[in-house]
Design an enzyme around this catalytic site. Structure first.
Site, PDB file in Angstrom:
ATOM      1  N   ASP A 106       0.832  -1.209   0.000  1.00 11.69           N
ATOM      2  CA  ASP A 106       0.000   0.000   0.000  1.00 11.69           C
ATOM      3  C   ASP A 106       0.865   1.258   0.000  1.00 11.69           C
ATOM      4  OD1 ASP A 106      -2.233   1.542  -0.070  1.00 11.69           O
ATOM      5  OD2 ASP A 106      -2.833   1.181   2.013  1.00 11.69           O
ATOM      6  N   GLU A 107       1.540   1.481  -1.122  1.00  8.94           N
ATOM      7  CA  GLU A 107       2.378   2.672  -1.269  1.00  8.94           C
ATOM      8  C   GLU A 107       2.080   3.385  -2.578  1.00  8.94           C
ATOM      9  OE1 GLU A 107       6.544   2.451   0.406  1.00  8.94           O
ATOM     10  OE2 GLU A 107       6.276   0.395  -0.316  1.00  8.94           O
ATOM     11  N   TYR A 108       2.362   4.706  -2.589  1.00  5.63           N
ATOM     12  CA  TYR A 108       2.369   5.536  -3.783  1.00  5.63           C
ATOM     13  C   TYR A 108       1.041   5.616  -4.508  1.00  5.63           C
ATOM     14  CZ  TYR A 108       7.067   4.801  -2.379  1.00  5.63           C
ATOM     15  OH  TYR A 108       8.180   4.708  -1.611  1.00  5.63           O
TER      16      TYR A 108
END
Length: 411
Positions: free
Chosen positions: A177-179
């Site tokens: 769950d990044e960017y």
């Protein structure tokens, strides 16, 4: 830890000050503090097929923009077992279609190359017993695993992921769950149901595949909804901060399914990597996470880890090594030859990654102490021959094995 754009992905722990610049080369980012660990997780009954010696499983992310994922298969313990159990292609993206207002699965050119050439990059690892996952994360367009607005939207994206696993013969999906840049393009902020809906739908579509969660981002604090936990749907979760030891708080996962130790092979010191490995073993956790495996020989560094995890050093077996079984198109070891094929069970498609051709082989060279079983049909079926030494002419075998071999088992 990692960043990604349409042309480049990087997962590196380096401080970034100011606003993230949207450029075609990779940027670097530091992580915010993680939620505090609140204790051990409940039991998880999901089964997996990851392999390894007794001890923690080795999981390795590979930046395929810069490095060849087949390097994962070049490392074994001194006793012959593969060092890494799971290789993760980093990474595919969640893009946002502003016209349809839906999340879409996106592969950059480097990821596309790996997936489209699955025989070479994916099946060659699987033939060694290594599971291959595809990592999924946002792409600065507002879409991510934490903001699907409805259960149907989560289900639709889960179907895209399941289709990719089937199409490319993958062993599962890894979530990161990044960017996402939640809110961009008018998208919603993270909500409490999105990630639970997503992993539930994907588990229903892939009951026997691996699903993992890189413990970071909004999803790390949204692991339960309406009595359903993410830990009851995923197989593994691991720490996201390289060079540290932190137990992911994922209710539903036992210690055997968690990885508190995480290292960056190119930046974490060997002494720290060894210390984290010792803690992993002492505390009976089941995963040790590696990131940033380079193309260069890293067996000395990796031995500091494997000695602590398994009491055995690591050996580097170059992809061009002559150690392995070589099949030849003609008798007396002449004509076109395969590259060296390591120990493993190979279908025809997997053999093709080494230059093997169906119904083609006429002779074979076998390393001392190895055993080769050849089969007339795919998937180790049909008439078979078991060989324990070099064989110069398959016509001398009974029955005649010339130009009929389709699959093999090498032990």
């Amino acid at each position: 830890m990692r960043t990604t754009f349409n042309q480049s992905f990087t997962k590196t722990l380096t401080a970034l000050f100011g606003v993230v610049m949207l450029i075609t080369s990779a940027c670097k980012k530091d992580h915010a503090p993680l939620p505090a660990d609140t204790g051990k997780s409940a039991s998880n009954n999901l089964s997996t097929n990851a392999i390894g010696v007794s001890g923690p499983k080795g999981v390795c992310y590979v930046e395929v923009n810069n490095n060849d994922i087949r390097n994962v298969g070049n490392y074994t313990l001194s006793t012959g077992q593969q060092l890494f159990d799971i290789a993760i292609i980093f990474a595919a993206n969640i893009n946002y279609n502003t016209t349809t207002q839906k999340a879409e699965l996106f592969f950059n050119p480097q990821v596309t190359n790996v997936l489209n050439n699955k025989v070479t990059y994916i099946q060659s690892l699987q033939a060694k017993g290594i599971k291959v996952l595809l990592s999924i994360l946002g792409n600065h367009q507002g879409a991510g695993i934490s903001n699907f607005p409805t259960q149907q939207a989560a289900n639709d994206f889960a179907q895209l992921l399941s289709n990719a696993v089937t199409t490319y013969g993958l062993d599962g999906i890894d979530f990161d769950d990044e960017y996402a840049d939640y809110g961009t393009n008018g998208t919603g902020q993270p909500n409490s149901s999105s990630f639970v809906y997503l992993v539930t739908a994907l588990r229903n579509l892939m009951p026997s595949k691996i699903i993992s969660f890189y413990y970071y981002g909004p999803a790390a604090s949204r692991l339960s909804f309406n009595g359903v936990t993410v830990g009851s749907k995923v197989n593994y979760s691991w720490n996201a901060i390289y060079g540290t030891y932190s137990v992911p708080n994922v209710p539903g996962l036992t210690a055997a399914n968690l990885g508190p130790a995480a290292i960056d092979i190119q930046s974490t010191s060997s002494s720290t990597a060894a210390s984290l490995a010792t803690q992993t073993v002492n505390n009976s956790y089941g995963i040790y996470l590696y990131y940033n495996l380079p193309n260069a020989d890293s067996h000395t560094y990796l031995s500091s880890v494997s000695n602590a995890l398994y009491g055995k050093p690591t050996v580097f077996n170059s992809g061009t090594s002559t150690t392995g079984v070589n099949f030849y198109q003609d008798i007396n070891y002449t004509g076109t030859a395969t590259s060296a094929i390591p120990k493993g069970t190979y279908t025809l498609a997997q053999l093709q990654a080494y230059g093997f051709v169906n119904d083609w082989a006429s002779s074979v060279k076998i390393p001392a102490g190895w055993t080769v079983t050849m089969y007339t049909n795919d998937n180790s079926t049909g008439t078979s021959w078991t060989l324990t030494s070099n064989t110069a002419n398959f016509t001398t075998l009974s029955p005649n094995a010339n130009d009929v071999v389709t699959s093999v088992k090498i032990q």
